[in-house]
Structures are given as C-alpha cells and as structure tokens.
Design a protein around this motif. Sequence first.
Motif: not given
Length: 70
Positions: A15-30, A37-48
């Motif tokens: 988590y320490e290695q990706i902390k900034d990326e995770v926090q940015a994603a959380i902030n974006r959603v909030l 069904m937001g853009p982050d969910v769509k991107l997640f589904e495409q990447e998976v």
Amino acid sequence: MSEIKIPVLDLKPQYEQIKDEVQAAINRVLESGQFIMGPDVKLFEQEVAKYVGVKHAIALNSGTDAVVMG
C-alpha cells in the motif's frame, strides 16, 4: 513444545508504494459523487477485461453477488 507462528499477510508495504494513486482515485470518486457506474468503474472493468483476456468484465459490489451471478 515450541509454538509455530504463521505470519499474517501484511499489505502495508504494498500500500505504501501505491498510496498516492489509491488516495487520488478515492478523492476522484468522492468529489464526483459517482459511486455507481461512474467513469472509474468503467475504466476498472475495461482494465480487468484486458488483463484476463476477455471482451467484457462487470464490477460487482461483493463476492457474494459474483457467486450468485455465476
């Protein structure tokens, strides 16, 4: 008799290695208010889908729902 200790999985170093990326994603959603069904969910589904080599992937809210759909 000596006690055998099995180490518990510690995700903190990862988590320490990706902390900034995770926090940015959380902030974006909030900040967007799009928890479903937001853009982050769509991107997640495409990447998976790309990662597992399939045409589509569907994000669900729980493993239980995944079992029910399966």
